[in-house]
Design an enzyme around this catalytic site. Structure first.
Site, mmCIF file in Angstrom:
data_model
loop_
_atom_site.group_PDB
_atom_site.id
_atom_site.type_symbol
_atom_site.label_atom_id
_atom_site.label_comp_id
_atom_site.label_asym_id
_atom_site.label_seq_id
_atom_site.Cartn_x
_atom_site.Cartn_y
_atom_site.Cartn_z
ATOM 1 N N SER A 1 52.082 89.900 1.014
ATOM 2 C CA SER A 1 52.876 89.586 2.078
ATOM 3 C C SER A 1 51.967 90.286 3.515
ATOM 4 C CB SER A 1 54.178 89.996 2.093
ATOM 5 O OG SER A 1 54.798 90.179 3.316
ATOM 6 N N SER B 1 54.026 90.844 6.169
ATOM 7 C CA SER B 1 55.373 91.410 6.760
ATOM 8 C C SER B 1 55.005 93.087 7.061
ATOM 9 C CB SER B 1 56.587 91.279 5.996
ATOM 10 O OG SER B 1 56.775 89.909 6.122
ATOM 11 N N LYS C 1 65.284 84.334 -2.120
ATOM 12 C CA LYS C 1 66.117 84.114 -0.969
ATOM 13 C C LYS C 1 67.505 83.391 -1.291
ATOM 14 C CE LYS C 1 62.159 83.625 2.322
ATOM 15 N NZ LYS C 1 61.567 82.638 3.256
ATOM 16 N N ASN D 1 66.707 85.786 4.451
ATOM 17 C CA ASN D 1 65.248 86.346 4.464
ATOM 18 C C ASN D 1 65.464 87.843 4.990
ATOM 19 O OD1 ASN D 1 65.624 85.874 7.290
ATOM 20 N ND2 ASN D 1 63.480 85.265 7.287
ATOM 21 N N ALA E 1 61.258 69.614 1.398
ATOM 22 C CA ALA E 1 62.592 69.877 1.188
ATOM 23 C C ALA E 1 62.795 71.177 0.278
ATOM 24 C CB ALA E 1 63.555 68.833 0.629
ATOM 25 N N GLY E 2 61.776 72.177 0.501
ATOM 26 C CA GLY E 2 61.820 73.260 -0.265
ATOM 27 C C GLY E 2 62.405 74.593 0.645
ATOM 28 N N GLY E 3 61.666 75.653 0.470
ATOM 29 C CA GLY E 3 62.639 76.794 1.174
ATOM 30 C C GLY E 3 62.289 76.720 2.848
ATOM 31 N N TYR F 1 50.406 78.993 7.713
ATOM 32 C CA TYR F 1 49.510 79.872 8.404
ATOM 33 C C TYR F 1 48.248 80.389 7.730
ATOM 34 C CZ TYR F 1 52.243 83.365 5.945
ATOM 35 O OH TYR F 1 53.118 84.009 4.914
ATOM 36 N N GLY G 1 51.477 77.771 11.682
ATOM 37 C CA GLY G 1 52.751 78.520 11.345
ATOM 38 C C GLY G 1 52.794 79.970 11.768
HETATM 39 P P1 NAP Z 1 58.538 75.485 -1.721
HETATM 40 O O1 NAP Z 1 59.980 75.816 -1.753
HETATM 41 O O2 NAP Z 1 57.784 75.453 -3.166
HETATM 42 O O3 NAP Z 1 58.510 73.783 -1.366
HETATM 43 C C1 NAP Z 1 57.333 73.115 -1.565
HETATM 44 C C2 NAP Z 1 57.605 71.844 -0.963
HETATM 45 O O4 NAP Z 1 56.143 71.067 -0.732
HETATM 46 C C3 NAP Z 1 58.576 70.565 -1.718
HETATM 47 O O5 NAP Z 1 59.272 70.052 -0.720
HETATM 48 C C4 NAP Z 1 57.390 70.037 -2.591
HETATM 49 O O6 NAP Z 1 58.137 68.795 -2.774
HETATM 50 C C5 NAP Z 1 56.533 69.728 -1.651
HETATM 51 N N1 NAP Z 1 55.128 69.518 -2.270
HETATM 52 C C6 NAP Z 1 54.527 70.388 -3.083
HETATM 53 N N2 NAP Z 1 53.339 69.616 -3.539
HETATM 54 C C7 NAP Z 1 53.476 68.599 -3.111
HETATM 55 C C8 NAP Z 1 52.532 67.287 -3.319
HETATM 56 N N3 NAP Z 1 51.639 67.278 -4.293
HETATM 57 N N4 NAP Z 1 53.089 66.174 -2.722
HETATM 58 C C9 NAP Z 1 53.938 65.937 -2.059
HETATM 59 N N5 NAP Z 1 54.959 67.109 -1.751
HETATM 60 C C10 NAP Z 1 54.501 68.118 -2.095
HETATM 61 O O7 NAP Z 1 57.636 75.976 -0.689
HETATM 62 P P2 NAP Z 1 58.167 76.625 0.690
HETATM 63 O O8 NAP Z 1 58.537 78.072 0.418
HETATM 64 O O9 NAP Z 1 58.874 75.622 1.334
HETATM 65 O O10 NAP Z 1 56.689 76.966 1.679
HETATM 66 C C11 NAP Z 1 55.989 75.773 1.965
HETATM 67 C C12 NAP Z 1 54.889 76.084 2.885
HETATM 68 O O11 NAP Z 1 55.541 76.605 3.895
HETATM 69 C C13 NAP Z 1 54.135 77.254 2.461
HETATM 70 O O12 NAP Z 1 52.619 76.853 2.777
HETATM 71 C C14 NAP Z 1 54.485 78.284 3.055
HETATM 72 O O13 NAP Z 1 53.480 79.500 3.229
HETATM 73 C C15 NAP Z 1 55.063 77.872 4.527
HETATM 74 N N6 NAP Z 1 55.962 78.962 5.180
HETATM 75 C C16 NAP Z 1 55.550 79.370 6.258
HETATM 76 C C17 NAP Z 1 56.441 80.117 7.042
HETATM 77 C C18 NAP Z 1 56.074 80.667 8.388
HETATM 78 O O14 NAP Z 1 56.903 81.577 8.761
HETATM 79 N N7 NAP Z 1 55.450 80.244 8.981
HETATM 80 C C19 NAP Z 1 57.727 80.373 6.530
HETATM 81 C C20 NAP Z 1 57.963 79.960 5.145
HETATM 82 C C21 NAP Z 1 56.919 79.223 4.479
HETATM 83 P P3 NAP Z 1 58.925 68.504 -4.025
HETATM 84 O O15 NAP Z 1 60.527 68.985 -3.823
HETATM 85 O O16 NAP Z 1 59.135 67.062 -4.484
HETATM 86 O O17 NAP Z 1 58.569 69.486 -5.268
#
Ligand code: NAP
Length: 281
Positions: free
Chosen positions: A13, A15, A64, A85, A126-128, A222, A243
């Site tokens: 991390s 952070s 979370k 968070n 639609a994830g985190g 990011y 990001g």
């Molecule tokens: P997550 O909860 O695992 O969600 C992943 C998402 O990606 C789901 O919607 C998933 O769809 C989709 N996905 C994964 N593989 C796919 C594929 N092959 N084709 C289509 N859709 C796909 O992950 P998260 O925590 O949301 O994180 C997502 C990204 O955001 C990461 O890269 C993370 O580093 C970044 N992030 C950045 C910040 C920031 O402060 N900048 C904060 C949080 C997260 P399904 O539902 O169909 O599996």
């Protein structure tokens, strides 16, 4: 005061670098360290933290969502997102917040000068990250947010939680993405596609061609700082944002909660961004 970030994995991390730099800039001798907490170990952690002078912590995956029922209070934004968070010990109570969504909106304002009010947005995932960003965009006044996800049921569940009714679920096939993009002034990627270590990539970027002139593309990833999505968007003359500003903004907002006082957000963001640059992502 002792602060931590908990998760599993957590040692990668950024952070501690960000928070450490901001705490030092404020002249505060406060420790902020990563602490591995495995899934299912949150109750033991909360007891341990209280006994060991931890006054606040950030949480990353997989905690979370699991934290919410274990806390004494959660603020409305965290409840709406179903995830926290940032957790603070206030008058002996664990109080949870979520700064990811507000961080995303602040990043759009600071990084692109973009106010989501009145915009139509296509949001991928639609994830985190999506669960934080989509309701925050709705609360910030976006007229409509199309939540496009590979697993449609997850998009439907996310949209059903929005009390303002501004979120609409949609599929992730190329035709749907193009149709949604045509109507959107902003596209936000909250999937893992393009993230370092993710084995998958967008298979087709034609939805970018459907965005109107002047539209913006915000990739919450990011690492790397310039994803293929952003490179493709830049190549089409679209405005882009990665990001990092969201990562920095959510951290500044978390520190305000930890210290329970407002900070000079711009100055703190500059300190955090500088520390990240030195740490070379
Ligand atoms: P997550 O909860 O695992 O969600 C992943 C998402 O990606 C789901 O919607 C998933 O769809 C989709 N996905 C994964 N593989 C796919 C594929 N092959 N084709 C289509 N859709 C796909 O992950 P998260 O925590 O949301 O994180 C997502 C990204 O955001 C990461 O890269 C993370 O580093 C970044 N992030 C950045 C910040 C920031 O402060 N900048 C904060 C949080 C997260 P399904 O539902 O169909 O599996």
């Amino acid at each position: 005061m002792r602060l931590q970030i908990i998760g599993d994995p957590v040692l990668h991390s950024k952070s501690p670098v960000i928070q450490g730099a901001m705490l030092a800039a404020l002249g505060l001798d406060v420790e902020y360290t990563p602490h591995v907490v495995r899934r299912g170990e949150l109750p033991q952690y909360l007891t341990w933290a209280r006994e060991n002078g931890i006054t606040g912590f950030n949480a990353t995956m997989p905690h979370k969502e699991d934290l919410i029922p274990l806390l004494d209070e959660t603020d409305p934004a965290a409840r709406a997102m179903g995830a926290v968070n940032t957790v603070c010990l206030r008058d002996g109570k664990w109080v949870g917040f979520n700064t990811d969504g507000a961080g995303a909106v602040a990043a759009l304002k600071d990084g692109l000068g973009l106010d989501p009010a009145g915009l139509t947005v296509t949001l991928l995932g639609a994830g985190g990250a999506a669960k934080a960003a989509a309701p925050a965009l709705s609360q910030a006044g976006a007229e409509r947010v199309f939540v496009c996800n590979r697993t449609l049921g997850r998009a439907e569940a996310l949209c059903a939680q929005d009390p303002l009714g501004r979120l609409s679920p949609a599929g992730f096939d190329p035709g749907t993405l193009r149709r949604m993009a045509e109507r959107s002034q902003l596209l936000v990627n909250c999937t893992n596609l393009g993230m370092a270590g993710c084995p998958h990539q967008f298979e087709d970027f034609s939805f970018l061609d459907a965005l109107p002139d002047g539209a913006a593309v915000f990739d919450v990833i990011y690492h790397p700082a310039r994803t293929q999505l952003l490179a493709q968007a830049e190549g089409r003359g679209l405005r882009t944002l990665n990001g990092l500003p969201m990562l920095v903004s959510q951290a500044v907002l978390a520190l305000e909660h930890f210290l329970n006082r407002p900070l000079d957000r711009k100055a703190m963001a500059a300190v955090a961004a500088g520390a990240l640059g030195e740490a070379a992502l």
